[in-house]
Every structure is written in C-alpha cells, then in structure tokens.
Design an enzyme around this catalytic site. Structure first.
Site, PDB file in Angstrom:
ATOM      1  N   ASN A 183       0.871  -1.177   0.000  1.00 15.19           N
ATOM      2  CA  ASN A 183       0.000   0.000   0.000  1.00 15.19           C
ATOM      3  C   ASN A 183       0.904   1.222   0.000  1.00 15.19           C
ATOM      4  O   ASN A 183       1.461   1.589   1.029  1.00 15.19           O
ATOM      5  CB  ASN A 183      -0.900  -0.024   1.246  1.00 15.19           C
ATOM      6  N   TRP A 184       1.043   1.819  -1.176  1.00 10.44           N
ATOM      7  CA  TRP A 184       1.985   2.945  -1.303  1.00 10.44           C
ATOM      8  C   TRP A 184       1.462   4.223  -0.650  1.00 10.44           C
ATOM      9  O   TRP A 184       2.206   5.184  -0.513  1.00 10.44           O
ATOM     10  CB  TRP A 184       2.271   3.226  -2.788  1.00 10.44           C
ATOM     11  N   LYS A 185       0.201   4.249  -0.309  1.00  9.38           N
ATOM     12  CA  LYS A 185      -0.429   5.461   0.241  1.00  9.38           C
ATOM     13  C   LYS A 185      -0.171   6.654  -0.704  1.00  9.38           C
ATOM     14  O   LYS A 185      -0.090   6.460  -1.910  1.00  9.38           O
ATOM     15  CB  LYS A 185       0.050   5.722   1.669  1.00  9.38           C
ATOM     16  N   HIS A 224      -9.457   0.887   5.044  1.00 14.23           N
ATOM     17  CA  HIS A 224      -8.163   1.126   5.710  1.00 14.23           C
ATOM     18  C   HIS A 224      -8.398   2.070   6.895  1.00 14.23           C
ATOM     19  O   HIS A 224      -9.217   2.986   6.813  1.00 14.23           O
ATOM     20  CB  HIS A 224      -7.172   1.737   4.717  1.00 14.23           C
ATOM     21  N   GLU A 254      -6.808   4.499   7.971  1.00 15.90           N
ATOM     22  CA  GLU A 254      -6.636   5.927   7.673  1.00 15.90           C
ATOM     23  C   GLU A 254      -7.888   6.491   7.001  1.00 15.90           C
ATOM     24  O   GLU A 254      -8.254   7.648   7.227  1.00 15.90           O
ATOM     25  CB  GLU A 254      -5.383   6.125   6.798  1.00 15.90           C
ATOM     26  N   GLU A 289      -5.245  -5.230  10.707  1.00 13.64           N
ATOM     27  CA  GLU A 289      -4.280  -4.144  10.874  1.00 13.64           C
ATOM     28  C   GLU A 289      -4.549  -3.416  12.190  1.00 13.64           C
ATOM     29  O   GLU A 289      -5.361  -2.481  12.226  1.00 13.64           O
ATOM     30  CB  GLU A 289      -4.398  -3.153   9.713  1.00 13.64           C
ATOM     31  N   GLY A 348       2.431   2.198  10.745  1.00 15.40           N
ATOM     32  CA  GLY A 348       3.331   3.331  10.568  1.00 15.40           C
ATOM     33  C   GLY A 348       4.024   3.765  11.844  1.00 15.40           C
ATOM     34  O   GLY A 348       4.635   4.829  11.893  1.00 15.40           O
ATOM     35  N   SER A 386       3.555  -2.230  10.373  1.00 16.16           N
ATOM     36  CA  SER A 386       5.020  -2.214  10.567  1.00 16.16           C
ATOM     37  C   SER A 386       5.673  -3.555  10.253  1.00 16.16           C
ATOM     38  O   SER A 386       6.644  -3.951  10.903  1.00 16.16           O
ATOM     39  CB  SER A 386       5.380  -1.748  11.985  1.00 16.16           C
ATOM     40  N   GLY A 428       2.848  -1.088   4.339  1.00 17.34           N
ATOM     41  CA  GLY A 428       2.890   0.334   4.026  1.00 17.34           C
ATOM     42  C   GLY A 428       4.315   0.773   3.755  1.00 17.34           C
ATOM     43  O   GLY A 428       4.841   0.647   2.650  1.00 17.34           O
ATOM     44  N   GLY A 429       4.977   1.283   4.791  1.00 16.14           N
ATOM     45  CA  GLY A 429       6.308   1.866   4.636  1.00 16.14           C
ATOM     46  C   GLY A 429       7.303   0.981   3.914  1.00 16.14           C
ATOM     47  O   GLY A 429       8.058   1.450   3.049  1.00 16.14           O
TER      48      GLY A 429
HETATM   49  C1  PEP Z   1      -0.764   0.093   6.224  1.00 19.47           C
HETATM   50  O1  PEP Z   1      -0.927   1.296   6.146  1.00 19.47           O
HETATM   51  O2  PEP Z   1      -1.618  -0.683   5.753  1.00 19.47           O
HETATM   52  C2  PEP Z   1       0.426  -0.391   6.880  1.00 19.47           C
HETATM   53  C3  PEP Z   1       0.458  -1.642   7.266  1.00 19.47           C
HETATM   54  O3  PEP Z   1       1.447   0.510   7.058  1.00 19.47           O
HETATM   55  P1  PEP Z   1       2.901   0.207   7.703  1.00 19.47           P
HETATM   56  O4  PEP Z   1       3.404  -1.072   7.105  1.00 19.47           O
HETATM   57  O5  PEP Z   1       3.718   1.378   7.328  1.00 19.47           O
HETATM   58  O6  PEP Z   1       2.690   0.063   9.169  1.00 19.47           O
END
Ligand code: PEP
Length: 254
Positions: free
Chosen positions: A9-11, A95, A97, A167, A173, A212, A233-234
């Site tokens: 998920n590049w956001k 999600h 967010e 999640e 994040g 994470s 994500g990251g």
């Molecule tokens: C996400 O936003 O779905 C996510 C898992 O982010 P991160 O891996 O950065 O925690």
C-alpha cells in the site's frame, strides 16, 4: 491450501520516475516468488502507467480505495468499474486511515466492499482495533463489528472472493509491530467468525497482517498458521525491503 499474498500500500507516495524504478525492482525480484502472490496499490493517478508496466509480469495491481457508487455526481471519487477497466484486480476498503481521517463508517465500508465485488474486483477489507480498544480488551468485539457490517450487506459467502487484512491501528506506521502470537490470536478470531457460518469459506480465506511488517519481523509473523501474507505500508516503498517480505513468504510456504 491457501496461497500467500503480499500487498504493498503505497499510500500518497511516489512520482512517475520513482514508481517506475520501484516496479522494475519488484518485478526483477519476482522470479523466485513461487507460492506467493504479489500486489502493489499505487495512488490513483499512476494506476494506468503501473498497469502497463506490470502487464507482462506476475505482479498484480490494486487501488487503495474506491467509491461505493457506480457513476454520477460524486466529485473526486473513482468508481469500481473504472479501476477494473484499467487493470486493477484488488482494492483496499476500510483502511484505518480512511476510517479515521475521512470518517468512513463500517456501513460505508460495507457498501464499498459490495460495489467492488459487483465490478469484479477483489476487496481487501481492513479491520483492526485502536490502542485504547486493545487496552480495554475490546479487540475481538471491534473486529467482530467491522466484519459483521460487511456480512450484513454481502453475506459470508462473499468472502470466497475477498481478502481480510488485520491491521491493529497502533501498529500502522509506528514501528510497533504486533507479536506473532497477538496477530495469530486476532487472525484465528477472524477466521472463527466466518467459520461459524461457512467453514469452507473461512478455511480458504486469505487473512493478511498489516502494521510495521518488515523483512526482519515477517518470518515470525508469516510462520503463524492463520497469517496468509501481509499488507505493507512503509516497507513497500523500496523494492529491496518489499522483496525481503515476499521472500519471507516464499520461505514460509516451503
Ligand atoms: C498500512 O498502512 O496498511 C500499513 C500496514 O502501514 P505500515 O506497514 O507502514 O505500518
């Protein structure tokens, strides 16, 4: 036997040049990804370019959100059929967010889930508790409510062509990752919710962990019996980091 799915998920990150390099790097590392499906979810403006770039590879394409409406006066929104037409196979719905920053309710998420399936997309339904909810021992009831909202609209059988991502909001994040045991408990709970109504659907459902996840912690998480991959994500923004998680999936499948 469930396949693994590792989804990036590049956001709201990237630009044309960076995306092209990232996708090229992922594709180059995919030769050895037997047993693991790999997906990227770029921002909307780049979907068509990434669709063209992945067309001769096994890298899958998805979007990060979608409208619950099919067409019409919904300024700024993107319809499920539009995503399908340009080559998306998956779409993330619910999600945390989107829920927290844009006020998406579980009912709206359920409508998006159904709209995505109506257009032939596979929804990745995100569920998970906040830190306050975990500390109040409400993790299971929060997840149950988020899943129940979708079941109320689409039924349990709809999960035969869907994915769930667990999640925990406190792990997204933040660098703070759920332990393999904490994640396994939540995944086992989610599978049990669906198994109560359809054991086959529950047994075949891919449930991803997100929060994470990195190359270092992926092996422990992916070794758990009810964890079928990751929503990343990251660590999805650098091909080496992302491929380290894909490779952890390949090892876990073996
Ligand atoms: C996400 O936003 O779905 C996510 C898992 O982010 P991160 O891996 O950065 O925690």
């Amino acid at each position: 036997m469930r396949r693994f799915l590792v989804a990036g998920n590049w956001k709201m990150n990237g630009d044309s040049a960076a995306n092209a390099a990232l996708v090229a790097g992922i594709i180059a590392g995919l030769e050895a990804s037997d047993g693991v499906d790999v997906l990227v979810c770029p921002p909307y403006p780049y979907l068509a370019a990434v669709a063209a770039q992945v067309s001769d590879s096994s890298l899958l394409l998805g979007a990060q959100s979608v409208s619950e409406h099919t067409a019409g006066a919904f300024t700024g929104e993107v319809a499920p059929a539009m995503l399908q037409e340009i080559g998306c196979r998956y779409v993330i719905v619910g999600h945390s967010e989107r829920r927290a920053l844009y006020g998406e309710t579980s009912e709206q998420v359920a409508a998006k889930f159904q709209a995505a399936q109506d257009a032939g997309l596979t929804p990745i339904l995100c569920v998970g508790e906040s830190l306050e909810e975990r500390e109040a021992m409400a993790t299971e009831s929060v997840i149950a409510g988020q899943v129940a909202a979708v079941v109320a609209v689409s039924g349990v059988d709809a999960f035969a062509s869907a994915v769930i991502a667990y999640e925990p909001v406190w792990a997204i994040g933040t660098g703070e990752v759920a332990t393999p045991e904490q994640a396994q408990d939540a995944h086992f709970h989610i599978r049990g919710l669906l198994a109560a109504e359809n054991a086959d659907v529950a047994a075949n459902l891919q449930i991803l962990y997100g929060g994470s996840m990195k190359g270092e912690n992926a092996p422990g998480l992916l070794s758990m019996p009810d964890i079928d991959g990751g929503l990343i994500g990251g660590a999805s923004l650098k091909s080496a980091d992302f491929l380290a998680i894909v490779n952890a999936g390949v090892e876990a499948v073996r």
